[in-house]
Design a protein around this motif. Structure first.
Motif, PDB file in Angstrom:
ATOM      1  N   GLU A 116     -30.389  -4.056   9.057  1.00 39.49           N
ATOM      2  CA  GLU A 116     -30.955  -2.703   9.207  1.00 39.49           C
ATOM      3  C   GLU A 116     -32.047  -2.675  10.253  1.00 39.49           C
ATOM      4  O   GLU A 116     -32.725  -3.670  10.504  1.00 39.49           O
ATOM      5  CB  GLU A 116     -31.510  -2.206   7.869  1.00 39.49           C
ATOM      6  CG  GLU A 116     -30.445  -1.579   6.995  1.00 39.49           C
ATOM      7  CD  GLU A 116     -31.022  -0.868   5.772  1.00 39.49           C
ATOM      8  OE1 GLU A 116     -32.150  -1.191   5.348  1.00 39.49           O
ATOM      9  OE2 GLU A 116     -30.328   0.005   5.249  1.00 39.49           O
ATOM     10  N   ARG A 117     -32.279  -1.468  10.759  1.00 42.83           N
ATOM     11  CA  ARG A 117     -33.222  -1.260  11.851  1.00 42.83           C
ATOM     12  C   ARG A 117     -34.349  -0.373  11.364  1.00 42.83           C
ATOM     13  O   ARG A 117     -34.141   0.554  10.599  1.00 42.83           O
ATOM     14  CB  ARG A 117     -32.458  -0.552  12.977  1.00 42.83           C
ATOM     15  CG  ARG A 117     -33.136  -0.325  14.271  1.00 42.83           C
ATOM     16  CD  ARG A 117     -32.246   0.518  15.176  1.00 42.83           C
ATOM     17  NE  ARG A 117     -31.008  -0.165  15.454  1.00 42.83           N
ATOM     18  CZ  ARG A 117     -30.690  -0.668  16.654  1.00 42.83           C
ATOM     19  NH1 ARG A 117     -31.541  -0.576  17.656  1.00 42.83           N
ATOM     20  NH2 ARG A 117     -29.520  -1.232  16.846  1.00 42.83           N
ATOM     21  N   GLY A 118     -35.552  -0.609  11.836  1.00 43.83           N
ATOM     22  CA  GLY A 118     -36.677   0.239  11.461  1.00 43.83           C
ATOM     23  C   GLY A 118     -36.604   1.600  12.129  1.00 43.83           C
ATOM     24  O   GLY A 118     -35.818   1.816  13.067  1.00 43.83           O
ATOM     25  N   LYS A 119     -37.448   2.532  11.657  1.00 41.97           N
ATOM     26  CA  LYS A 119     -37.431   3.889  12.192  1.00 41.97           C
ATOM     27  C   LYS A 119     -37.866   3.912  13.656  1.00 41.97           C
ATOM     28  O   LYS A 119     -37.589   4.860  14.370  1.00 41.97           O
ATOM     29  CB  LYS A 119     -38.317   4.813  11.359  1.00 41.97           C
ATOM     30  CG  LYS A 119     -37.733   5.094   9.977  1.00 41.97           C
ATOM     31  CD  LYS A 119     -38.199   6.434   9.422  1.00 41.97           C
ATOM     32  CE  LYS A 119     -37.401   6.835   8.210  1.00 41.97           C
ATOM     33  NZ  LYS A 119     -37.790   6.135   6.967  1.00 41.97           N
ATOM     34  N   CYS A 120     -38.546   2.867  14.086  1.00 44.01           N
ATOM     35  CA  CYS A 120     -38.938   2.778  15.495  1.00 44.01           C
ATOM     36  C   CYS A 120     -37.744   2.457  16.385  1.00 44.01           C
ATOM     37  O   CYS A 120     -37.831   2.561  17.612  1.00 44.01           O
ATOM     38  CB  CYS A 120     -40.013   1.721  15.687  1.00 44.01           C
ATOM     39  SG  CYS A 120     -39.465   0.044  15.294  1.00 44.01           S
ATOM     40  N   ARG A 121     -36.641   2.016  15.762  1.00 39.63           N
ATOM     41  CA  ARG A 121     -35.376   1.720  16.446  1.00 39.63           C
ATOM     42  C   ARG A 121     -35.319   0.367  17.137  1.00 39.63           C
ATOM     43  O   ARG A 121     -34.261  -0.002  17.663  1.00 39.63           O
ATOM     44  CB  ARG A 121     -35.056   2.787  17.501  1.00 39.63           C
ATOM     45  CG  ARG A 121     -34.858   4.168  16.981  1.00 39.63           C
ATOM     46  CD  ARG A 121     -34.507   5.059  18.135  1.00 39.63           C
ATOM     47  NE  ARG A 121     -33.669   6.143  17.709  1.00 39.63           N
ATOM     48  CZ  ARG A 121     -34.109   7.343  17.426  1.00 39.63           C
ATOM     49  NH1 ARG A 121     -35.386   7.614  17.509  1.00 39.63           N
ATOM     50  NH2 ARG A 121     -33.266   8.283  17.062  1.00 39.63           N
ATOM     51  N   VAL A 122     -36.434  -0.357  17.186  1.00 43.20           N
ATOM     52  CA  VAL A 122     -36.411  -1.586  17.989  1.00 43.20           C
ATOM     53  C   VAL A 122     -36.657  -2.848  17.176  1.00 43.20           C
ATOM     54  O   VAL A 122     -36.592  -3.950  17.727  1.00 43.20           O
ATOM     55  CB  VAL A 122     -37.431  -1.505  19.163  1.00 43.20           C
ATOM     56  CG1 VAL A 122     -37.160  -0.280  20.026  1.00 43.20           C
ATOM     57  CG2 VAL A 122     -38.867  -1.519  18.685  1.00 43.20           C
TER      58      VAL A 122
END
Lengths: 324, 74
Positions: free
Chosen positions: A19-25
């Motif tokens: 999974e990816r964080g809400k920051c996308r990076v």
């Protein structure tokens, strides 16, 4: 496989494997948090330092400015949404390791390296290593940031950031939640910490019509600044341009920005500026004592410079900042 | 001749105007999805790690150990 919690910013994303964080990076790969943007900027430019905006820090010099994709806030009016609200897989990135950033800055005769456009909080590791190398080579480091960051990484950041322009987007939690999907208090705390740590701080408030443009908004914002970071911190009221999710709004009217600046000065703030409006007298720096112009600007260009050894040429009052 | 020029210019201006209206409408239509994407994320929780790694590699990205996190569930 391990679930992890990111501790970089108040969002505190909890990520399962893949999974990816809400920051996308930042992503969870086999129980370890990995950043996808180390050494992978999608924007690299040489800018005048006044563009950050920093008006009291090495005026007239150039700053090698970098940014990666992503951001940990999601402002509806983001002026850089094409990189900040995208995953790095969907931006045009180049390979530029920290040492190469510094080399480019030196080649371009820049005095500073600026982490900007999106937000250096989300490319923290890249920003930190670049900053370390910049110091080794005699350069200074600038952050242009919303400063939505937790105390621990902030404690590290203040050791290598020399100057910062910080967005104080609004003065209510409702504004931060509605417009940016964040919260206000961590930003206020971080601004105070950064100021107390000796980093040169200037603040920017982007004035968005109908959202944060009332007399009450400006008054509360200025009251907080005066009480918590002091009257000598420069404050930039910046003009909004229709962008991203708010294309239906008009640009901020000049009279609203002028009014904001007048409120700031009436509250005792010494250096209140208007941004994104070349030709306005709010582009200039005035001595708070004798009221003469110490720096005349048009946009980012310096037209007159009346500071000698950090003091007003006319009355000798000390103007805060770093002038050389 | 003059009348034809006038008609031509009017048509061009009309087309430009319609294009700008269309741009506003379609950007507005795209916005809710873009906004949802920004706030909620890719809408694919639990994306397979394999897919993620393939996507990263195809984009020429290289994962690098990040700081400031903790394991919360083994």
């Amino acid at each position: 496989m391990s679930k992890i919690k990111c501790l970089l910013c108040p969002t505190g994303c909890e990520l399962k494997n893949g999974e990816r964080g809400k920051c996308r990076v930042r992503v969870n790969i086999d129980g370890r948090l990995q950043t996808l943007v180390y050494g992978k900027p999608c924007a690299v430019h040489v800018d005048p330092i006044e563009k950050k905006p920093l008006f009291h820090y090495l005026p007239g010099t150039s700053s090698l400015s970098i940014a990666t994709a992503g951001c940990n806030l999601h402002c509806m009016y983001c002026q850089n949404w094409e990189i900040s609200q995208r995953e790095p897989e969907n931006t045009r990135n180049i390979d530029l390791l920290p040492e190469e950033v510094v080399e480019r800055a030196k080649d371009a005769d820049c005095r500073t390296v600026a982490c900007t456009y999106s937000d250096p909080v989300i490319f923290f590791e890249y920003a930190a290593e670049t900053a370390r190398l910049a110091h080794e080579r005699g350069l200074l480091n600038v952050w242009v940031t919303a400063l939505y960051i937790n105390p621990e990484p902030l404690k590290e950041a203040v050791c290598f950031v020399d100057a910062a322009n910080i967005d104080l987007k609004g003065i209510t939690d409702k504004f931060y939640k509605t417009m940016s999907k964040g919260t206000l208090q961590p930003v206020l705390d971080a601004i105070k910490t950064m100021k107390r740590s000796g980093v040169w701080v200037e603040l920017t408030n982007l004035v968005v019509p109908t959202y944060n443009d009332t007399t009450e908004d400006f008054s509360k914002l200025c009251d907080w600044i005066v009480e918590n970071v002091g009257v000598e911190v420069p404050l930039h009221f910046s003009r909004f341009w229709p962008m991203f999710q708010l294309k239906n709004l008009p640009p901020t009217p000049e009279e609203v920005l002028t009014h904001a600046r007048e409120i700031a000065m009436s509250k005792g703030i010494h250096y209140a500026y208007i941004g994104n409006m070349p030709g306005h007298k709010g582009n200039n720096t005035y001595c708070p004592v004798c009221k003469n112009i110490v720096i005349a600007r048009r946009g980012y260009m310096i037209l007159q410079y009346n500071i000698i050894e950090g003091r007003c040429k006319v009355c000798n009052h000390a103007i805060p900042g770093r002038w050389k | 001749m003059r009348d034809r020029l006038f008609i031509f210019l009017t048509c061009v201006l009309m087309l430009l105007f319609l294009a700008s209206v269309a741009e506003n409408i379609f950007s507005h239509l795209e916005s809710p999805e873009q906004y949802k994407e920004a706030v909620v994320g890719s809408g694919k929780p639990g994306r397979m790690l394999k897919e993620l790694l393939i996507g990263i590699e195809e984009a020429g990205l290289k994962p690098y150990e990040a700081k400031y996190y903790k394991v919360i569930d083994e």
